[in-house]
Enzyme design. Structure first.
Site, PDB file in Angstrom:
ATOM      1  N   ASP A 172      -8.562   5.048   6.008  1.00 52.93           N
ATOM      2  CA  ASP A 172      -8.404   4.401   4.702  1.00 52.93           C
ATOM      3  C   ASP A 172      -9.425   3.280   4.544  1.00 52.93           C
ATOM      4  O   ASP A 172      -9.091   2.183   4.130  1.00 52.93           O
ATOM      5  CB  ASP A 172      -6.978   3.872   4.556  1.00 52.93           C
ATOM      6  CG  ASP A 172      -6.673   3.389   3.135  1.00 52.93           C
ATOM      7  OD1 ASP A 172      -7.381   3.822   2.196  1.00 52.93           O
ATOM      8  OD2 ASP A 172      -5.753   2.579   2.962  1.00 52.93           O
ATOM      9  N   THR A 231       4.487  -2.242   3.228  1.00 55.16           N
ATOM     10  CA  THR A 231       4.269  -3.591   2.713  1.00 55.16           C
ATOM     11  C   THR A 231       3.817  -4.483   3.859  1.00 55.16           C
ATOM     12  O   THR A 231       4.333  -4.385   4.968  1.00 55.16           O
ATOM     13  CB  THR A 231       5.577  -4.149   2.102  1.00 55.16           C
ATOM     14  OG1 THR A 231       6.007  -3.275   1.063  1.00 55.16           O
ATOM     15  CG2 THR A 231       5.365  -5.544   1.529  1.00 55.16           C
ATOM     16  N   VAL A 232       2.838  -5.356   3.575  1.00 55.83           N
ATOM     17  CA  VAL A 232       2.325  -6.280   4.585  1.00 55.83           C
ATOM     18  C   VAL A 232       2.834  -7.680   4.266  1.00 55.83           C
ATOM     19  O   VAL A 232       2.713  -8.158   3.143  1.00 55.83           O
ATOM     20  CB  VAL A 232       0.783  -6.279   4.624  1.00 55.83           C
ATOM     21  CG1 VAL A 232       0.283  -7.237   5.706  1.00 55.83           C
ATOM     22  CG2 VAL A 232       0.256  -4.877   4.878  1.00 55.83           C
ATOM     23  N   GLY A 266       0.842  -1.189   0.000  1.00 59.16           N
ATOM     24  CA  GLY A 266       0.000   0.000   0.000  1.00 59.16           C
ATOM     25  C   GLY A 266       0.874   1.234   0.000  1.00 59.16           C
ATOM     26  O   GLY A 266       2.104   1.140  -0.075  1.00 59.16           O
ATOM     27  N   GLY A 267       0.220   2.379   0.108  1.00 55.08           N
ATOM     28  CA  GLY A 267       0.957   3.639   0.075  1.00 55.08           C
ATOM     29  C   GLY A 267       1.870   3.832   1.267  1.00 55.08           C
ATOM     30  O   GLY A 267       2.872   4.531   1.183  1.00 55.08           O
TER      31      GLY A 267
END
Length: 196
Positions: A153, A43-44, A39-40
């Protein structure tokens, strides 16, 4: 041109296999095993706590944010407040911290299932299922707001849906990077322009 600027078929997960962090241990606690998403803000990863062997979703904040002290100062207290939210419809925030190498991370409950975004690509939900999903999202948001937080979000990719004994169960994700309600609460008359 770099190869990633040219369109060519890539099998699912192939791009992430070469991630240099896979196999490493963050903060002496979490072994990174796979990339779950980007995502902005970071990182997951799917990660395993090396002591308890519990599998978690570990979000590593993007270096451009982690390097800025104002982001770290804001993130850690917000994440700790988010950890107090224990509603069944919210993915539980388990840990937050900074590794020795400077990486800021959030360890969250790993939720299995599909995001609403993925579900919607297969076609519209049955009306009763859609109502159930929306009701559960609203209940989760109510719990988040009761803790003094705002999910900044909320989107179909941040809501996970899984089937449990014939019913759809919802988990709202990624509210660990939230914003205190007092920071965004409008003052008197500030909503006047939106009422019309």
């Amino acid at each position: 041109l770099p190869t990633d600027a040219v369109h060519y078929p890539v099998r699912r997960g192939e791009r992430d296999v070469g991630n240099p962090l896979l196999g490493s241990i963050v903060d002496g606690k979490y072994r990174l095993e796979a990339v779950l998403g980007r995502g902005g803000l970071g990182t997951v990863y799917r990660a395993t706590h090396v002591g308890t062997l519990v599998t978690v979703a570990l979000k590593l904040l993007h270096p451009r944010f982690a390097e800025r002290p104002e982001y770290r100062r804001a993130l850690l207290p917000e994440a700790r407040r988010a950890a107090t939210v224990t509603h069944a419809g919210c993915a539980r925030l388990l840990d937050v911290g900074e590794a020795e190498e400077g990486a800021t991370y959030l360890a969250m409950e790993l939720v299995e299932g599909d995001t609403v975004d993925v579900l919607m690509r297969t076609g519209p939900l049955e009306p009763a299922h859609a109502v159930s999903v929306l009701r559960q999202i609203a209940e989760a948001l109510e719990a988040i707001h009761a803790a003094g937080l705002v999910h900044c979000d909320l989107s179909p990719r941040n809501v996970m849906v899984a089937a449990d004994e014939g019913r759809l169960c919802v988990k709202v994700l990624d509210f660990g990077i939230a914003r205190s309600m007092h920071l965004v609460r409008p003052g008197p008359g500030e909503l006047a322009g939106f009422v019309n």
